[in-house]
Design an enzyme around this catalytic site. Structure first.
Site, PDB file in Angstrom:
ATOM      1  CB  CYS A   1      -5.425   1.025 -12.553  1.00 40.10           C
ATOM      2  SG  CYS A   1      -3.916   1.173 -13.046  1.00 40.10           S
TER       3      CYS A   1
ATOM      4  CB  CYS B   1      -1.851   2.413 -10.840  1.00 37.87           C
ATOM      5  SG  CYS B   1      -2.366   2.649 -12.329  1.00 37.87           S
ATOM      6  CG  ASP B   2      -4.349   1.771  -6.711  1.00 39.17           C
ATOM      7  OD1 ASP B   2      -3.320   2.248  -7.170  1.00 39.17           O
ATOM      8  OD2 ASP B   2      -5.304   2.264  -7.206  1.00 39.17           O
TER       9      ASP B   2
END
Ligand code: NDP
Length: 313
Positions: A134, A137-138
């Site tokens: 992701c 997200c990261d």
């Protein structure tokens, strides 16, 4: 005798727990089936920095523990069982776990989706230590790094472009020379000077190091599937973007799905094609897939269920 709940929720990610919070706070008797991955996809994430309200960020598992506690505060019951069978042929709906039988007046499905993985040993080894599924997200954690993205669909293109905001360079690796992604996304990626594209190649192995128990991805070995040639590349991060599978096998032949297997909900609501069955979170959303959007749709599902139940009475 089957145990009865007014509302049953299947799935314990942000969508499921938010639905449980809203439904139990509306004074409905609620059970949430946490399934085989209590807390959902966020429990395999480390830092969550983009969930509003946590200004300093929070670890995924800790965040889900807070979600659970908040739902339980209003009486939602957590059951650490997996629903294996559902019967929507009459009301109340019937559900069967590996242990027991249950019935409910309204059902909220929040079973989420699972990121597809390459399924090689070294991927498991460096998962969460440089490998992620992701970018939203990261991506932030890979500032200044050489980043790789695996895949040739719209997600891979989108993630490659997005990651150029963080990485020193971004390399997209695809197993064929034709892309599944839409033409416009491919062109945008090809035109981005910070993205390099390698085609006809697969990851043979992820390379890394381990220091005092801390693992870190340092590179990957690619195999050209046409020539068989192997090449090593330095990499601080790698994003696997080869698609997601919605967790819908339980509802095969029972609920309407789109061509990718996601549950279809009607308009802006969380109504499925069966009255009294609602769906929220990643199981019905392949576009946003964020904790905050999943939580939002969990709230919507609880409100839809509550109003629908009131109409029945
Ligand atoms: P897709 O299924 O569309 O693409 C998956 C890609 O990963 C394909 O290129 C596929 O290769 C490759 N792949 C699959 N398995 C492997 C494997 N084991 N090893 C290597 N490569 C593999 O998934 P997406 O997540 O990209 O997209 C899902 C849906 O969401 C699509 O409908 C897409 O259009 C949509 N979407 C739309 C966006 C937008 O409009 N902005 C953004 C993101 C997604 P191959 O082609 O060879 O099969």
């Amino acid at each position: 005798m089957a145990k009865h709940f007014k509302v049953i929720i299947i799935g314990s990610g942000p969508a499921g727990f938010t639905a449980a919070l809203y439904a139990s706070r509306a004074n409905l008797e609620v059970a949430i089936f946490e399934g085989n991955q209590p807390g959902g996809q966020l429990t395999i994430t480390t830092d969550v920095e983009n969930y509003p309200g946590f200004a300093d960020g929070i670890e995924g598992p800790e965040m889900m523990e807070i979600f659970r506690k908040q739902a339980q505060r209003f009486g939602a019951v957590s059951l650490f069982e997996t629903i294996e069978k559902v019967d929507f042929s009459e009301r109340p709906f019937k559900l069967k776990s590996e242990r027991d039988e249950y019935t409910c007046d309204a059902l909220i499905i929040a079973t989420g989706a699972t990121a597809k993985l390459l399924d090689i040993e070294s991927e498991r080894k460096y998962w969460g230590s440089g490998i992620s599924a992701c970018a939203t997200c990261d991506g932030f954690f890979f500032k200044g790094e050489k980043i790789f993205v695996i895949g040739g669909g719209d997600t891979a293109m989108e993630e490659a472009n997005y990651l150029t905001h963080f990485g020193e360079s971004v390399t997209l690796v695809h197993r064929r020379s034709e892309f599944r992604a839409s033409k416009i996304m491919v062109e945008r990626t090809q035109k981005n000077p910070k993205v390099k594209i390698i085609t006809d190649s697969i990851v043979d192995e992820f390379l890394g190091e381990e220091n005092m128990g801390i693992k870190r991805l340092t590179g990957l070995r690619l195999k050209n599937v046409v020539t068989g040639e192997m090449s090593n590349h330095e990499a601080g991060g790698c994003f696997i973007a080869i698609g997601h599978s919605p967790n819908t096998s339980l509802f095969e032949g029972k609920l309407d799905k789109d061509e990718n297997g996601y549950l279809i909900t009607q308009g802006k609501s969380t109504y499925t094609n069966i009255p009294g069955v609602f769906a929220c979170g990643d199981v019905q959303d392949h576009v946003y897939r964020q904790a905050v959007t999943a939580a939002g749709s969990g709230c919507a599902a609880a409100i839809d269920a509550e109003r629908w139940l009131a109409e029945q009475e």
